[in-house]
Design a protein around this motif. Structure first.
Motif, PDB file in Angstrom:
ATOM      1  N   TRP A   1      11.200 -15.379  16.270  1.00  0.00           N
ATOM      2  CA  TRP A   1      12.450 -15.989  15.809  1.00  0.00           C
ATOM      3  C   TRP A   1      13.522 -16.012  16.891  1.00  0.00           C
ATOM      4  O   TRP A   1      14.235 -16.996  17.080  1.00  0.00           O
ATOM      5  CB  TRP A   1      12.940 -15.224  14.585  1.00  0.00           C
ATOM      6  N   LYS A   2      13.617 -14.890  17.648  1.00  0.00           N
ATOM      7  CA  LYS A   2      14.744 -14.749  18.580  1.00  0.00           C
ATOM      8  C   LYS A   2      14.377 -14.727  20.070  1.00  0.00           C
ATOM      9  O   LYS A   2      15.184 -15.107  20.904  1.00  0.00           O
ATOM     10  CB  LYS A   2      15.491 -13.443  18.264  1.00  0.00           C
ATOM     11  N   VAL A   3      13.158 -14.262  20.386  1.00  0.00           N
ATOM     12  CA  VAL A   3      12.861 -13.961  21.784  1.00  0.00           C
ATOM     13  C   VAL A   3      12.011 -15.024  22.454  1.00  0.00           C
ATOM     14  O   VAL A   3      12.285 -15.429  23.589  1.00  0.00           O
ATOM     15  CB  VAL A   3      12.173 -12.584  21.902  1.00  0.00           C
ATOM     16  N   MET A   4      10.975 -15.494  21.769  1.00  0.00           N
ATOM     17  CA  MET A   4      10.023 -16.409  22.401  1.00  0.00           C
ATOM     18  C   MET A   4       9.464 -17.374  21.361  1.00  0.00           C
ATOM     19  O   MET A   4       9.834 -17.306  20.189  1.00  0.00           O
ATOM     20  CB  MET A   4       8.880 -15.605  23.054  1.00  0.00           C
ATOM     21  N   SER A   5       8.590 -18.246  21.794  1.00  0.00           N
ATOM     22  CA  SER A   5       7.968 -19.182  20.853  1.00  0.00           C
ATOM     23  C   SER A   5       6.992 -18.430  19.950  1.00  0.00           C
ATOM     24  O   SER A   5       6.520 -17.339  20.294  1.00  0.00           O
ATOM     25  CB  SER A   5       7.224 -20.279  21.617  1.00  0.00           C
ATOM     26  N   TRP A   6       6.661 -19.028  18.808  1.00  0.00           N
ATOM     27  CA  TRP A   6       5.750 -18.380  17.870  1.00  0.00           C
ATOM     28  C   TRP A   6       4.351 -18.189  18.465  1.00  0.00           C
ATOM     29  O   TRP A   6       3.750 -17.109  18.272  1.00  0.00           O
ATOM     30  CB  TRP A   6       5.677 -19.166  16.561  1.00  0.00           C
ATOM     31  N   PRO A   7       3.798 -19.166  19.189  1.00  0.00           N
ATOM     32  CA  PRO A   7       2.480 -18.930  19.811  1.00  0.00           C
ATOM     33  C   PRO A   7       2.498 -17.760  20.797  1.00  0.00           C
ATOM     34  O   PRO A   7       1.554 -16.970  20.854  1.00  0.00           O
ATOM     35  CB  PRO A   7       2.178 -20.256  20.524  1.00  0.00           C
ATOM     36  N   ALA A   8       3.592 -17.647  21.577  1.00  0.00           N
ATOM     37  CA  ALA A   8       3.709 -16.536  22.527  1.00  0.00           C
ATOM     38  C   ALA A   8       3.838 -15.211  21.784  1.00  0.00           C
ATOM     39  O   ALA A   8       3.256 -14.199  22.176  1.00  0.00           O
ATOM     40  CB  ALA A   8       4.902 -16.754  23.442  1.00  0.00           C
ATOM     41  N   ALA A   9       4.603 -15.220  20.684  1.00  0.00           N
ATOM     42  CA  ALA A   9       4.763 -14.010  19.878  1.00  0.00           C
ATOM     43  C   ALA A   9       3.431 -13.583  19.278  1.00  0.00           C
ATOM     44  O   ALA A   9       3.137 -12.385  19.169  1.00  0.00           O
ATOM     45  CB  ALA A   9       5.787 -14.246  18.772  1.00  0.00           C
TER      46      ALA A   9
END
Length: 277
Positions: free
Chosen positions: A198-206
């Motif tokens: 949500w706040k730090v990186m893209s969902w695929p990266a998360a």
């Protein structure tokens, strides 16, 4: 090493609650066979779960290890209680007075963890083999003994999970709090994943970062088998959904769990070594 293991099993077998949980666990593993008896016969609708291919080789190795892994919480309770009882009954002090080193004490617990995982894996192998030979449409040896990677994944998954439970038992000293911490950790991994996406990186990266979390990495060893059934994939094709995924377990997924296992065992040793017992 056999002496250490023998002492641990004597302790567990003399504990009524642990004995009940261990027996219940293996009864539940055996109950996988009851799935074959599930039938629906309502007028023109006749449905026999065993006829859907869940016990076909090699799919049965995937399905049964996935289902069996759900029951691992029973042995998790035994392992956490095993450590809690050492503190509450002060047997850990007695063991050290009798000449055990802290390293030997921890080794006895680690050997118990590995033994539980190994016995569970052999048990699932035997149950699956019997069910497969009874219900599978494919009985060629090359097919029967393919996809055995799921049994290895099951073993590594149990060792990793039980090592985590052992660490929590040593850390918290109380079985109820340790199990509560286990539930909290499960929630925490999902919260951290949500915050990263949500706040730090893209969902695929998360998602890639999440795959390195302890419990998530253990789950990744045996992916859900439901969508692998041909009947489910045919339904997906009819509604325009592609349900053909990659179900294999890769070497780096094993490596992540093995690393976490080593970390939990090492942290357990550090706690025992520094703690005033």
């Amino acid at each position: 090493m056999l002496r250490l293991l023998q002492i641990e099993f004597i302790k567990l077998w003399n504990n009524r609650a642990s004995k009940v949980l261990i027996i219940s666990y293996f009864i539940l593993l055996t109950s996988i066979a009851l799935i074959a008896a599930i039938k629906f016969d309502i007028g023109p609708v006749q449905f026999h779960l065993a006829d859907q291919g869940i016990f076909n080789f090699p799919y049965i190795w995937h399905f049964n290890t996935f289902v069996a892994a759900i029951f691992k919480l029973f042995l998790a309770i035994v392992i956490v209680s095993m450590m809690a009882n050492e503190y509450s009954n002060k047997t850990i002090k007695q063991n050290l007075i009798d000449g055990f080193s802290k390293k030997e004490f921890l080794m006895s617990k680690v050997l118990t963890v590995i033994s539980f995982a190994l016995i569970s894996t052999v048990f699932v192998f035997v149950v699956s083999l019997i069910l497969g030979l009874t219900y599978s449409d494919y009985n060629e040896l090359s097919i029967i003994f393919s996809d055995l990677e799921f049994l290895l994944a099951f073993f590594v998954k149990l060792v990793g999970f039980f090592s985590f439970c052992l660490f929590l038992g040593i850390l918290v000293k109380r079985s109820a709090f340790a199990l509560g911490f286990l539930i909290l950790w499960t929630i925490l991994e999902q919260v951290v994943f949500g915050l990263l996406g949500w706040k730090v990186m893209s969902w695929p990266a998360a998602k890639r970062v999440k795959d390195f979390f302890p419990l998530e990495s253990m789950m990744n060893l045996i992916k859900e088998p439901g969508s692998r059934l041909s009947a489910v994939q045919n339904i997906g094709d009819q509604i325009g959904e592609n349900l053909r995924f990659d179900y294999h377990t890769y070497w780096y997924e094993f490596l992540i769990v093995i690393c976490w296992t080593a970390i939990f065992i090492y942290l357990s040793y550090l706690l025992l070594k520094k703690r005033d017992l």
